[in-house]
Design a protein around this motif. Sequence first.
Motif, PDB file in Angstrom:
ATOM      1  N   ASN A 141      59.553 124.190  60.070  1.00 44.45           N
ATOM      2  CA  ASN A 141      58.072 124.596  59.762  1.00 44.45           C
ATOM      3  C   ASN A 141      57.979 126.184  59.632  1.00 44.45           C
ATOM      4  O   ASN A 141      56.982 126.604  60.236  1.00 44.45           O
ATOM      5  CB  ASN A 141      57.359 124.292  61.159  1.00 44.45           C
ATOM      6  N   PHE A 142      58.459 126.583  58.798  1.00 43.29           N
ATOM      7  CA  PHE A 142      58.505 128.109  58.187  1.00 43.29           C
ATOM      8  C   PHE A 142      57.988 127.979  56.920  1.00 43.29           C
ATOM      9  O   PHE A 142      57.939 128.873  56.380  1.00 43.29           O
ATOM     10  CB  PHE A 142      59.810 128.727  58.397  1.00 43.29           C
ATOM     11  N   ILE A 143      57.116 127.191  56.420  1.00 43.65           N
ATOM     12  CA  ILE A 143      56.327 127.191  55.198  1.00 43.65           C
ATOM     13  C   ILE A 143      55.043 126.135  55.285  1.00 43.65           C
ATOM     14  O   ILE A 143      55.427 125.123  55.974  1.00 43.65           O
ATOM     15  CB  ILE A 143      57.184 126.828  53.943  1.00 43.65           C
ATOM     16  N   GLY A 144      54.019 126.665  54.984  1.00 37.82           N
ATOM     17  CA  GLY A 144      52.699 125.857  54.951  1.00 37.82           C
ATOM     18  C   GLY A 144      51.454 126.538  54.531  1.00 37.82           C
ATOM     19  O   GLY A 144      51.579 127.869  55.114  1.00 37.82           O
ATOM     20  N   PRO A 145      50.497 125.878  54.238  1.00 38.43           N
ATOM     21  CA  PRO A 145      49.197 126.777  54.081  1.00 38.43           C
ATOM     22  C   PRO A 145      48.631 127.451  55.139  1.00 38.43           C
ATOM     23  O   PRO A 145      47.942 128.468  55.230  1.00 38.43           O
ATOM     24  CB  PRO A 145      48.289 125.657  53.406  1.00 38.43           C
ATOM     25  N   GLY A 146      48.896 127.017  56.218  1.00 39.00           N
ATOM     26  CA  GLY A 146      48.250 127.647  57.546  1.00 39.00           C
ATOM     27  C   GLY A 146      49.397 128.104  58.369  1.00 39.00           C
ATOM     28  O   GLY A 146      49.124 128.504  59.642  1.00 39.00           O
ATOM     29  N   ILE A 147      50.554 128.301  57.798  1.00 38.37           N
ATOM     30  CA  ILE A 147      51.880 128.446  58.540  1.00 38.37           C
ATOM     31  C   ILE A 147      52.364 129.850  57.958  1.00 38.37           C
ATOM     32  O   ILE A 147      52.648 130.757  58.708  1.00 38.37           O
ATOM     33  CB  ILE A 147      52.742 127.460  58.858  1.00 38.37           C
ATOM     34  N   ASP A 148      53.018 129.677  56.986  1.00 41.12           N
ATOM     35  CA  ASP A 148      53.670 130.859  55.979  1.00 41.12           C
ATOM     36  C   ASP A 148      53.446 130.516  54.662  1.00 41.12           C
ATOM     37  O   ASP A 148      53.838 129.389  54.336  1.00 41.12           O
ATOM     38  CB  ASP A 148      55.201 130.783  56.909  1.00 41.12           C
ATOM     39  N   VAL A 149      53.005 131.438  54.069  1.00 37.34           N
ATOM     40  CA  VAL A 149      53.023 131.350  52.685  1.00 37.34           C
ATOM     41  C   VAL A 149      53.674 132.461  51.696  1.00 37.34           C
ATOM     42  O   VAL A 149      53.581 133.422  51.780  1.00 37.34           O
ATOM     43  CB  VAL A 149      51.377 131.510  52.144  1.00 37.34           C
ATOM     44  N   PRO A 150      54.938 131.958  51.024  1.00 36.20           N
ATOM     45  CA  PRO A 150      55.730 132.998  50.312  1.00 36.20           C
ATOM     46  C   PRO A 150      54.989 133.300  49.231  1.00 36.20           C
ATOM     47  O   PRO A 150      53.985 133.005  48.780  1.00 36.20           O
ATOM     48  CB  PRO A 150      56.905 131.977  50.137  1.00 36.20           C
ATOM     49  N   ALA A 151      55.794 134.375  48.376  1.00 37.57           N
ATOM     50  CA  ALA A 151      55.275 134.703  47.068  1.00 37.57           C
ATOM     51  C   ALA A 151      56.364 135.479  46.433  1.00 37.57           C
ATOM     52  O   ALA A 151      57.753 135.294  46.807  1.00 37.57           O
ATOM     53  CB  ALA A 151      54.061 135.722  47.411  1.00 37.57           C
ATOM     54  N   PRO A 152      56.359 135.838  45.151  1.00 37.20           N
ATOM     55  CA  PRO A 152      57.560 136.238  44.544  1.00 37.20           C
ATOM     56  C   PRO A 152      57.834 137.789  44.912  1.00 37.20           C
ATOM     57  O   PRO A 152      56.824 138.550  45.412  1.00 37.20           O
ATOM     58  CB  PRO A 152      56.888 136.602  42.999  1.00 37.20           C
ATOM     59  N   ASP A 153      58.981 138.268  44.818  1.00 40.29           N
ATOM     60  CA  ASP A 153      59.575 139.552  45.111  1.00 40.29           C
ATOM     61  C   ASP A 153      60.443 139.776  44.267  1.00 40.29           C
ATOM     62  O   ASP A 153      60.779 139.160  42.965  1.00 40.29           O
ATOM     63  CB  ASP A 153      59.951 139.561  46.563  1.00 40.29           C
ATOM     64  N   TYR A 154      61.477 140.799  44.348  1.00 46.15           N
ATOM     65  CA  TYR A 154      62.614 141.045  43.609  1.00 46.15           C
ATOM     66  C   TYR A 154      63.411 139.863  43.106  1.00 46.15           C
ATOM     67  O   TYR A 154      63.989 139.268  44.113  1.00 46.15           O
ATOM     68  CB  TYR A 154      63.527 142.174  44.300  1.00 46.15           C
ATOM     69  N   GLY A 155      63.701 139.701  42.040  1.00 44.43           N
ATOM     70  CA  GLY A 155      64.554 138.683  41.511  1.00 44.43           C
ATOM     71  C   GLY A 155      63.840 137.212  41.306  1.00 44.43           C
ATOM     72  O   GLY A 155      64.564 136.120  41.082  1.00 44.43           O
ATOM     73  N   THR A 156      62.448 137.167  41.740  1.00 36.89           N
ATOM     74  CA  THR A 156      61.719 135.849  41.668  1.00 36.89           C
ATOM     75  C   THR A 156      60.483 136.107  41.045  1.00 36.89           C
ATOM     76  O   THR A 156      59.984 137.171  40.653  1.00 36.89           O
ATOM     77  CB  THR A 156      61.532 135.354  43.129  1.00 36.89           C
ATOM     78  N   GLY A 157      59.598 134.741  40.573  1.00 37.58           N
ATOM     79  CA  GLY A 157      58.602 134.882  39.744  1.00 37.58           C
ATOM     80  C   GLY A 157      57.805 133.602  39.961  1.00 37.58           C
ATOM     81  O   GLY A 157      58.225 132.732  40.686  1.00 37.58           O
ATOM     82  N   GLU A 158      57.263 133.419  38.928  1.00 42.28           N
ATOM     83  CA  GLU A 158      56.174 132.363  38.947  1.00 42.28           C
ATOM     84  C   GLU A 158      57.025 130.932  38.517  1.00 42.28           C
ATOM     85  O   GLU A 158      56.692 130.008  39.285  1.00 42.28           O
ATOM     86  CB  GLU A 158      55.558 132.178  37.591  1.00 42.28           C
TER      87      GLU A 158
END
Length: 475
Positions: A141-158
């Motif tokens: 339960n470490f990801i979800g619209p109301g819990i935790d929302v990742p994004a790109p950073d170094y080494g990642t993208g779309e």
Amino acid sequence: MSKNQNKTGSYSFFNCIEKNFDKAARFISIEKGLLEQIKACNSVYRMHFPVKIGKEIKVIEAYRVQHSHHKLPCKGGIRYSMKVNQDEVMTLAALMTYKCAIVDVPFGGAKGGIKIDPQTISSENIEKITRRYTSELIKKNFIGPGIDVPAPDYGTGEREMSWIFDTFLSLRSGDVDALACVTGKPVSQGGVRGRKEATGLGVFYGIRELCHVKEDMYSVGLDVGLVGKKIIIQGLGNVGYHAASFFHESGAIIIALAEREGAIYNEKGLNVSKVFLHLKNNGSILNFPEATNIENTEKALELKCDILIPAALENVIHKNNANRIKAKIIGEAANGPITPEADEILDKKGVIIVPDIYLNAGGVTVSYFEWLKNLSHVRYGRMEKKFRENVNAEFLKVIETVCKKKISIEEKKMILRGPREIDLVRSGLEDTMINGFHKIRDLKKSLKIENMRTAAFVLSINKIIDSYEKLGIFP
């Protein structure tokens, strides 16, 4: 030498954040234990999972840290790098908390990382690792619209964000808000226009606002405005490139660009687009026809200029080179480019430092806009673009009738055009960066704080305290 310092005397990134937090705490009247709660990371998830790469099974080390739950969801990027470790991810998560608070983005800070070198792994295997990592986050339960929302950073993208969304959707089928589980997606998959350049554009807006303040410009012997300002930018990645482009378009003069392999210099100015094309074609900015090479990239930071923008690595300005920095303004586009000792040296020299926890918050601001777009299930501008064009057309008719003069076709196009998504996103980012700058500056003046960095931390901590008090968590 302190145990928190390395051999060159530079502090660890984690320790830099702690020292800046402690400086700000002197201006805040609240029990020490409550400040320790704000400083501490709430949740740290360290994982190891197997992935079959070729004929071998590799055990992958990865992390997701949620620094603060004073607001939900948590928000922060995922980086792919062999340098990923728990301390780094915890520090970046804390930084995200403070950034979000400063720019009034209603998220707690988070960060993630996978210890791999994406340059040496095939796209197919990166996809396997990304999808497995996402499934591990879902399990806990470490990801979800109301819990935790990742994004790109170094080494990642779309691309990686698309895989995260697809994996989340497959395991949470029927979740109507699934698009909002991650930001930085392609526009075709619910992303928002303007996200790629958001951090660099935020850097531009923040520095531009500083340059409009007469009192601050006169204090460092500069004229008001960006036109003619000589700028050096270290790092020509996503942030540095877009920041350089916007400064160039505004009339500033980019006299030097620095990368890992060295730097290039032209006192009369560099054409950023041409340099970037040269970089793509040759794999290096060196030997650009309209510039002189500088072999040691660190020496480029010491050239005479008005504004220095470190947009790549942490700790690039430290006690050993701070006295040689000739810039009058430093804008921290990267995370933690100046060590605490260098900070003190530069403060004594009267250099204005625009801190990272404010200046590079453009990315998370526009990520917030993407998250809102996904939750609302409607594209920005869709409900108002045509209406605004029709209203503008009526105004135009009245103006032509009253003035008895026809307006040119070019002017009509400009007046009639309704706002597109990118117009609204950039407008929201500009307003956010302007407001954030003046809140920091006003607090600095009212409390007589020595520099913008400490003022930014004070502003951030006060906003977090306010959130906790409203939740009834603090006595």
